[in-house]
Scaffold this motif. Structure first.
Motif, short mmCIF file in Angstrom:
data_model
loop_
_atom_site.label_atom_id
_atom_site.label_comp_id
_atom_site.label_asym_id
_atom_site.label_seq_id
_atom_site.Cartn_x
_atom_site.Cartn_y
_atom_site.Cartn_z
N LEU A 1 4.56 -7.93 -5.39
CA LEU A 1 3.77 -6.85 -5.99
C LEU A 1 3.60 -7.07 -7.49
O LEU A 1 2.56 -6.75 -8.06
CB LEU A 1 4.39 -5.49 -5.71
N ALA A 2 4.60 -7.62 -8.14
CA ALA A 2 4.51 -7.90 -9.57
C ALA A 2 3.52 -9.03 -9.85
O ALA A 2 2.84 -9.03 -10.88
CB ALA A 2 5.88 -8.26 -10.14
N GLN A 3 3.40 -9.97 -8.91
CA GLN A 3 2.50 -11.11 -9.08
C GLN A 3 1.05 -10.74 -8.80
O GLN A 3 0.15 -11.12 -9.52
CB GLN A 3 2.88 -12.26 -8.14
N ASP A 4 0.86 -10.01 -7.71
CA ASP A 4 -0.48 -9.84 -7.17
C ASP A 4 -0.94 -8.40 -7.05
O ASP A 4 -2.04 -8.16 -6.60
CB ASP A 4 -0.55 -10.46 -5.76
N GLY A 5 -0.11 -7.44 -7.40
CA GLY A 5 -0.42 -6.04 -7.11
C GLY A 5 -1.62 -5.52 -7.87
O GLY A 5 -2.00 -6.08 -8.88
N PRO A 6 -2.31 -4.47 -7.40
CA PRO A 6 -2.07 -3.88 -6.08
C PRO A 6 -2.46 -4.85 -4.97
O PRO A 6 -3.35 -5.67 -5.14
CB PRO A 6 -2.93 -2.63 -6.07
N ILE A 7 -1.77 -4.70 -3.86
CA ILE A 7 -1.97 -5.63 -2.76
C ILE A 7 -2.01 -4.84 -1.44
O ILE A 7 -1.30 -3.86 -1.27
CB ILE A 7 -0.84 -6.69 -2.76
N ARG A 8 -2.86 -5.28 -0.55
CA ARG A 8 -2.98 -4.63 0.75
C ARG A 8 -1.83 -5.07 1.65
O ARG A 8 -1.22 -6.12 1.45
CB ARG A 8 -4.32 -4.96 1.38
N TYR A 9 -1.57 -4.25 2.66
CA TYR A 9 -0.43 -4.50 3.55
C TYR A 9 -0.48 -5.90 4.17
O TYR A 9 0.51 -6.61 4.18
CB TYR A 9 -0.37 -3.43 4.66
N GLY A 10 -1.63 -6.29 4.70
CA GLY A 10 -1.75 -7.59 5.36
C GLY A 10 -1.44 -8.76 4.43
O GLY A 10 -0.79 -9.72 4.83
N VAL B 1 7.60 1.83 -5.75
CA VAL B 1 6.32 1.37 -5.22
C VAL B 1 5.42 2.59 -4.99
O VAL B 1 5.88 3.65 -4.55
CB VAL B 1 6.53 0.60 -3.88
N LYS B 2 4.14 2.41 -5.27
CA LYS B 2 3.14 3.45 -5.04
C LYS B 2 2.23 2.99 -3.91
O LYS B 2 1.72 1.87 -3.93
CB LYS B 2 2.32 3.69 -6.30
N ARG B 3 2.03 3.86 -2.94
CA ARG B 3 1.13 3.60 -1.81
C ARG B 3 -0.14 4.40 -2.06
O ARG B 3 -0.10 5.61 -2.27
CB ARG B 3 1.78 4.05 -0.51
N THR B 4 -1.29 3.71 -2.05
CA THR B 4 -2.57 4.37 -2.25
C THR B 4 -3.39 4.26 -0.98
O THR B 4 -3.71 3.16 -0.53
CB THR B 4 -3.34 3.73 -3.43
N ASP B 5 -3.71 5.42 -0.40
CA ASP B 5 -4.55 5.50 0.80
C ASP B 5 -5.93 5.95 0.34
O ASP B 5 -6.10 7.03 -0.20
CB ASP B 5 -3.95 6.50 1.79
N TYR B 6 -6.93 5.10 0.56
CA TYR B 6 -8.28 5.38 0.09
C TYR B 6 -9.08 6.27 1.04
O TYR B 6 -10.23 6.58 0.75
CB TYR B 6 -9.02 4.06 -0.17
N ASP C 1 -3.31 0.26 -0.15
CA ASP C 1 -2.67 -0.80 -0.92
C ASP C 1 -1.41 -0.30 -1.58
O ASP C 1 -1.14 0.90 -1.63
CB ASP C 1 -3.63 -1.49 -1.90
N TYR C 2 -0.63 -1.26 -2.05
CA TYR C 2 0.66 -0.99 -2.67
C TYR C 2 0.68 -1.60 -4.05
O TYR C 2 0.15 -2.69 -4.28
CB TYR C 2 1.79 -1.59 -1.82
N SER C 3 1.33 -0.88 -4.98
CA SER C 3 1.49 -1.38 -6.33
C SER C 3 2.83 -0.89 -6.86
O SER C 3 3.48 -0.03 -6.26
CB SER C 3 0.34 -0.89 -7.23
N LEU C 4 3.24 -1.45 -7.98
CA LEU C 4 4.49 -1.04 -8.61
C LEU C 4 4.27 0.18 -9.49
O LEU C 4 3.25 0.29 -10.17
CB LEU C 4 5.06 -2.18 -9.45
N THR C 5 5.24 1.07 -9.48
CA THR C 5 5.25 2.17 -10.44
C THR C 5 5.80 1.60 -11.75
O THR C 5 6.31 0.46 -11.79
CB THR C 5 6.19 3.30 -9.96
#
Length: 125
Positions: A27-36, A63-68, A76-80
Motif C-alpha cells: 500500500l505504501a508503494q502503490d496505494g491506493p490499490i484495488r483488492y485484486g 488502512v482506509k477502505r474506499t467503496d465508490y 480500493d485501499y490506502s494508508l491512513t
C-alpha cells in the motif's frame, strides 16, 4: 487493555501476523490499490486471510477502505496517516532484508536441511 512493555511491543502487536507488514508495504508503494492488485502483490495469501487482515488494519486505523458505490463494484485501499507512518518505520527492515537476502536464504536452506534430517531420524530413516 494490556499494557505494552515498550514501543516495539506496541508496534509488533499492530503488525502481528505474516501478511500485515506486506500489506502495508504494498500500500505504501502503490496505494491506493484495488483488492485484486493487492491480492496479486501479496503472493500466497488466501482471500479469507487477506480480507481478515485488511479488516483488522482498517479497524486499527492503519488502512482506509474506499467503496465508490459503483456497478460493477469498485473498492480500493490506502494508508491512513497513521498507517503511512508505520509503513515508513518498516523501510529500514525492508532495506536490511534486501541487503542480507543471500545470507537469509542460506540460513533458511540450512534450517530446512537440518529439519529434514531431524524428521528422517525421528521416522527411523
Amino acid at each position: 487493555m494490556p499494557g505494552f512493555t515498550c514501543g516495539l511491543d506496541a508496534t509488533l502487536r499492530l503488525i502481528a501476523g505474516k501478511w500485515k507488514p506486506l500489506i502495508l508495504y504494498f500500500l505504501a508503494q502503490d496505494g491506493p490499490i484495488r483488492y485484486g492488485e493487492l491480492r496479486r502483490a501479496v503472493r500466497d495469501v488466501s482471500d479469507k486471510m487477506l480480507i481478515q487482515q485488511l479488516k483488522e488494519l482498517e479497524g486499527d486505523d492503519l488502512v482506509k477502505r474506499t467503496d465508490y458505490k459503483e456497478i460493477p463494484p469498485r473498492v480500493d485501499y490506502s494508508l491512513t496517516p497513521l498507517g503511512r507512518g508505520l509503513a515508513e518505520a518498516l523501510v529500514p527492515l525492508c532495506s536490511w532484508g534486501t541487503e542480507n537476502m543471500a545470507e537469509v536464504t542460506r540460513l533458511f536452506a540450512e534450517r530446512e536441511a537440518s529439519n529434514g534430517k531431524r524428521r528422517g531420524s525421528l521416522l527411523g530413516d
